[in-house]
Design a protein around this motif. Structure first.
Motif, PDB file in Angstrom:
ATOM      1  N   SER A  40      29.515 -15.014  33.221  1.00  0.00           N
ATOM      2  CA  SER A  40      28.768 -16.250  32.956  1.00  0.00           C
ATOM      3  C   SER A  40      27.919 -16.148  31.687  1.00  0.00           C
ATOM      4  O   SER A  40      27.345 -17.139  31.259  1.00  0.00           O
ATOM      5  N   SER A  41      27.866 -14.970  31.091  1.00  0.00           N
ATOM      6  CA  SER A  41      27.131 -14.783  29.833  1.00  0.00           C
ATOM      7  C   SER A  41      28.085 -14.534  28.662  1.00  0.00           C
ATOM      8  O   SER A  41      27.685 -14.002  27.636  1.00  0.00           O
ATOM      9  N   VAL A  45      29.808 -19.572  26.689  1.00  0.00           N
ATOM     10  CA  VAL A  45      28.757 -20.120  27.541  1.00  0.00           C
ATOM     11  C   VAL A  45      27.394 -19.972  26.881  1.00  0.00           C
ATOM     12  O   VAL A  45      26.605 -20.926  26.815  1.00  0.00           O
ATOM     13  N   VAL A  46      27.100 -18.785  26.364  1.00  0.00           N
ATOM     14  CA  VAL A  46      25.801 -18.540  25.723  1.00  0.00           C
ATOM     15  C   VAL A  46      25.619 -19.447  24.511  1.00  0.00           C
ATOM     16  O   VAL A  46      24.574 -20.080  24.342  1.00  0.00           O
ATOM     17  N   ASP A  47      26.634 -19.534  23.675  1.00  0.00           N
ATOM     18  CA  ASP A  47      26.537 -20.367  22.466  1.00  0.00           C
ATOM     19  C   ASP A  47      26.291 -21.828  22.823  1.00  0.00           C
ATOM     20  O   ASP A  47      25.488 -22.514  22.184  1.00  0.00           O
ATOM     21  N   ALA A  48      26.969 -22.320  23.838  1.00  0.00           N
ATOM     22  CA  ALA A  48      26.783 -23.706  24.261  1.00  0.00           C
ATOM     23  C   ALA A  48      25.359 -23.938  24.753  1.00  0.00           C
ATOM     24  O   ALA A  48      24.744 -24.965  24.438  1.00  0.00           O
ATOM     25  N   ARG A  49      24.821 -22.980  25.519  1.00  0.00           N
ATOM     26  CA  ARG A  49      23.440 -23.119  26.011  1.00  0.00           C
ATOM     27  C   ARG A  49      22.454 -23.157  24.852  1.00  0.00           C
ATOM     28  O   ARG A  49      21.555 -24.004  24.809  1.00  0.00           O
ATOM     29  N   ILE A  50      22.606 -22.234  23.929  1.00  0.00           N
ATOM     30  CA  ILE A  50      21.671 -22.168  22.798  1.00  0.00           C
ATOM     31  C   ILE A  50      21.801 -23.411  21.922  1.00  0.00           C
ATOM     32  O   ILE A  50      20.811 -23.985  21.480  1.00  0.00           O
ATOM     33  N   SER A  51      23.003 -23.851  21.689  1.00  0.00           N
ATOM     34  CA  SER A  51      23.227 -25.045  20.889  1.00  0.00           C
ATOM     35  C   SER A  51      22.569 -26.261  21.540  1.00  0.00           C
ATOM     36  O   SER A  51      21.901 -27.055  20.878  1.00  0.00           O
ATOM     37  N   LYS A  52      22.731 -26.398  22.844  1.00  0.00           N
ATOM     38  CA  LYS A  52      22.145 -27.532  23.568  1.00  0.00           C
ATOM     39  C   LYS A  52      20.617 -27.503  23.465  1.00  0.00           C
ATOM     40  O   LYS A  52      19.994 -28.516  23.156  1.00  0.00           O
ATOM     41  N   VAL A  53      20.034 -26.342  23.721  1.00  0.00           N
ATOM     42  CA  VAL A  53      18.575 -26.221  23.654  1.00  0.00           C
ATOM     43  C   VAL A  53      18.070 -26.503  22.233  1.00  0.00           C
ATOM     44  O   VAL A  53      17.081 -27.199  22.039  1.00  0.00           O
TER      45      VAL A  53
END
Length: 185
Positions: A40-41, A45-53
């Protein structure tokens, strides 16, 4: 959330301590249940989370302070444009190509004795940054070695060991100073 909880980190707590075969087996067995967290990391997945934030945040700059597996992630994130500065503490495995691709200021917190980022490889990686000096690909960087330490000292120090405790505190200050310098805080 961390990929591996502190109690599962069965690695040496200082330089010069070697793991026995039984300790390696315990480490591997303790790590197996954590594989879903690793999955899950994964980068997508990580890039999408950081991009969204980063798109909804009022902050102009993003930086990452990472340890072990996260250190490997920071090496990769440093090439994506999603962050403006990285502090990489005793990273897990990554390739020379990934290190060459880093485009943002990078501070490296290095253990004296590291199972995953040994001294010879650390020197190779630093040489990649030295080669870039004076070119368009040059970035601000630093590598600091902490005597008496082993992989994990910046995240899970044995505070009963004076050298390790001091190194842990200095590594934390290194990160603070780096972000103040490179993010102009």
């Amino acid at each position: 959330r961390p990929l591996v909880d502190v109690d599962s980190m069965l690695l040496p707590d200082r330089a010069g301590v070697r793991m026995s075969l039984m300790q390696w087996l315990k480490f591997i067995v303790a790590t197996i249940p954590k594989l879903p967290a690793v999955i899950s990391s994964r980068p997508s997945v990580v890039d999408a989370r950081i991009s969204k934030v980063s798109h909804i945040s009022p902050f102009e700059n993003f930086a990452v302070l990472t340890y072990c597996f996260g250190g490997s992630t920071a090496v990769r994130l440093g090439s994506t444009g999603l962050v403006q500065s990285v502090v990489i503490c005793h990273p897990g495995p990554f390739s020379e190509a990934q290190a060459k691709a880093i485009k943002v200021p990078a501070s490296w917190v290095c253990a004296e004795d590291d199972l995953f980022f040994n001294h010879a490889y650390r020197l190779q990686i630093e040489a990649l940054f030295v080669e870039r000096e004076g070119t368009d690909a040059s970035i601000e960087y630093e590598f600091k070695d902490y005597e008496g330490t082993a992989h994990g000292f910046a995240a899970r120090p044995n505070l009963a060991l004076p050298k390790v405790k001091e190194a842990h505190e200095k590594a934390f200050q290194q990160a603070v100073d780096w972000f103040e310098k490179t993010l102009h805080l």
